[in-house]
Write an enzyme that holds these catalytic residues in place. Structure first.
Site, mmCIF file in Angstrom:
data_model
loop_
_atom_site.group_PDB
_atom_site.id
_atom_site.type_symbol
_atom_site.label_atom_id
_atom_site.label_comp_id
_atom_site.label_asym_id
_atom_site.label_seq_id
_atom_site.Cartn_x
_atom_site.Cartn_y
_atom_site.Cartn_z
ATOM 1 N N TYR A 53 8.753 -18.283 -7.283
ATOM 2 C CA TYR A 53 7.445 -17.638 -7.445
ATOM 3 C C TYR A 53 6.453 -18.666 -8.011
ATOM 4 C CZ TYR A 53 10.136 -13.210 -7.394
ATOM 5 O OH TYR A 53 10.977 -12.167 -7.080
ATOM 6 N N PHE A 212 10.263 -4.199 -4.828
ATOM 7 C CA PHE A 212 9.406 -3.480 -3.882
ATOM 8 C C PHE A 212 9.441 -1.975 -4.185
ATOM 9 C CE2 PHE A 212 9.514 -6.688 -0.070
ATOM 10 C CZ PHE A 212 8.722 -7.559 -0.808
ATOM 11 N N LEU A 214 7.302 0.059 -5.165
ATOM 12 C CA LEU A 214 6.160 0.824 -4.638
ATOM 13 C C LEU A 214 5.891 0.473 -3.177
ATOM 14 C CD1 LEU A 214 3.764 0.720 -7.724
ATOM 15 C CD2 LEU A 214 5.074 2.675 -6.863
ATOM 16 N N GLY A 217 2.876 -1.491 -2.449
ATOM 17 C CA GLY A 217 1.634 -0.769 -2.723
ATOM 18 C C GLY A 217 1.408 0.443 -1.843
ATOM 19 N N THR A 220 1.383 3.878 -3.522
ATOM 20 C CA THR A 220 0.268 4.245 -4.404
ATOM 21 C C THR A 220 -0.701 5.165 -3.687
ATOM 22 O OG1 THR A 220 -1.147 2.383 -3.727
ATOM 23 C CG2 THR A 220 0.413 1.996 -5.548
ATOM 24 N N GLY A 221 -0.636 5.164 -2.342
ATOM 25 C CA GLY A 221 -1.529 6.007 -1.553
ATOM 26 C C GLY A 221 -2.813 5.341 -1.124
ATOM 27 N N LYS A 222 -2.962 4.052 -1.464
ATOM 28 C CA LYS A 222 -4.242 3.404 -1.128
ATOM 29 C C LYS A 222 -4.289 2.900 0.306
ATOM 30 C CE LYS A 222 -2.971 -1.072 -3.209
ATOM 31 N NZ LYS A 222 -3.360 -2.054 -4.242
#
Length: 318
Positions: A53, A212, A214, A217, A220-222
């Site tokens: 990373y 991972f 979420l 992402g 999150t619903g975005k």
């Protein structure tokens, strides 16, 4: 906050582990320090990183995340308050994944230097190289543990067969044992854990931490349409979720979130940490406001009906 034991170790973690992949990638050093300060204040004391990373960011060489974490711990004087996990084995410019003994011993010293610490609490095999005997890899860790460079070891992304072989070698040849297994797991992706991996870990008292968590992402619903993904760093990770199953999962998350007055992310993380065999979910944040979902996930009490709804809509068998 209730802490959870990692495998058969003296290490404990909050139910949410912070994923340090964002340090040096989507967060610069100043922004990273701010998030790290807030995490410590809130009690999220387990940080997960890796030597690789954030090598994929423009101009980076790898090691940027470890360097930022190390500088922060040194400046704040908080090393003893942090449960620190990092990983070895990814391609750091050598052209291939590598978990040979010589490579691990060299890479560990480089990680320790970047992290400005004398020891790593939990050192993961990041990826399998599919050629090094498991006994050789575990032998490298045995030397690191003997030297005091590493306390305990874990594995990530191994096949069930290689994990089984590693656990058998630990038992039969008195080699260090993987205490934690890290794998992708979330409402969109359940099959990498549920099945052989879950059974192996439960039978051998190996904790499971999830990355991972979420779904990059998505949970999150975005991201609800292709238009929402345009110009986003995580477009390639999320685009395949925009199908009927994904939309149904978001709908159920919306309903459970509204019932409890929390965010979709809080529900998605809470679902993970309440699943059988899961010790903690790894999640990242790039803004202070994102940390609210961590608090929601660790404090909300999802009902049996909530869990059943989310289990059914995300079932890998439908």
């Amino acid at each position: 906050m209730d802490l959870k034991k990692l495998g058969n170790t003296d290490l404990k973690t909050p139910p949410i582990i912070f994923g340090g992949n964002v340090f040096g990638w989507t967060l610069n050093e100043k922004e990273s320090f701010k998030i790290l300060d807030e995490l410590l204040e809130k009690g999220y004391t387990c940080i997960d990183t890796a030597d690789v990373y954030s090598r994929w960011a423009n101009g980076n060489q790898g090691g940027e995340s470890e360097t930022i974490i190390g500088k922060w711990m040194k400046e704040r004087g908080v090393r003893d308050k942090i449960t620190l996990a990092t990983k070895v084995g990814s391609d750091m410019g050598q052209g291939q994944k590598d978990i040979s003994k010589n490579y691990i011993l060299k890479a560990a010293q480089e990680s320790l230097k970047r992290l400005q610490t004398d020891y790593i609490d939990l050192y993961y095999t990041h990826w399998d190289d599919d050629r090094t005997p498991v006994e050789e890899t575990l032998g490298a860790y045995q030397q690191l543990i003997k030297n005091g460079d590493v306390k305990y070891i874990g594995a990530s992304n191994l096949s069930p067969a290689r994990l089984r072989d590693s656990l058998n070698a630990s038992n039969d040849k008195s080699l260090p044992k993987y205490q934690v297994f890290q794998q992708e797991y979330n409402l969109m992706c359940r099959d990498k854990v549920e099945g052989d991996i879950l059974k192996l870990c439960q039978e051998n008292n190996v904790s499971i931490t999830t990355y991972f968590s979420l779904a990059s992402g998505f949970l999150t619903g975005k991201y609800r349409s292709k238009e929402d993904l345009e110009g986003q760093d995580r477009k390639d990770f999320v685009k395949d979720y925009l199908n009927e199953r994904g939309k149904n999962i978001l709908k159920s998350l919306d309903e459970v979130a509204e019932e409890h007055g929390i965010s979709n992310a809080g529900v998605a993380l809470s679902w993970i940490i309440n699943r059988p065999g899961i010790t903690a979910a790894i999640a990242s944040a790039t803004k202070s406001s994102h940390l609210k979902a961590f608090d929601e996930a660790t404090s909300v009490q999802l009902t049996e009906e909530n869990m059943e709804k989310l289990n059914n809509v995300s079932s890998i068998y439908i």
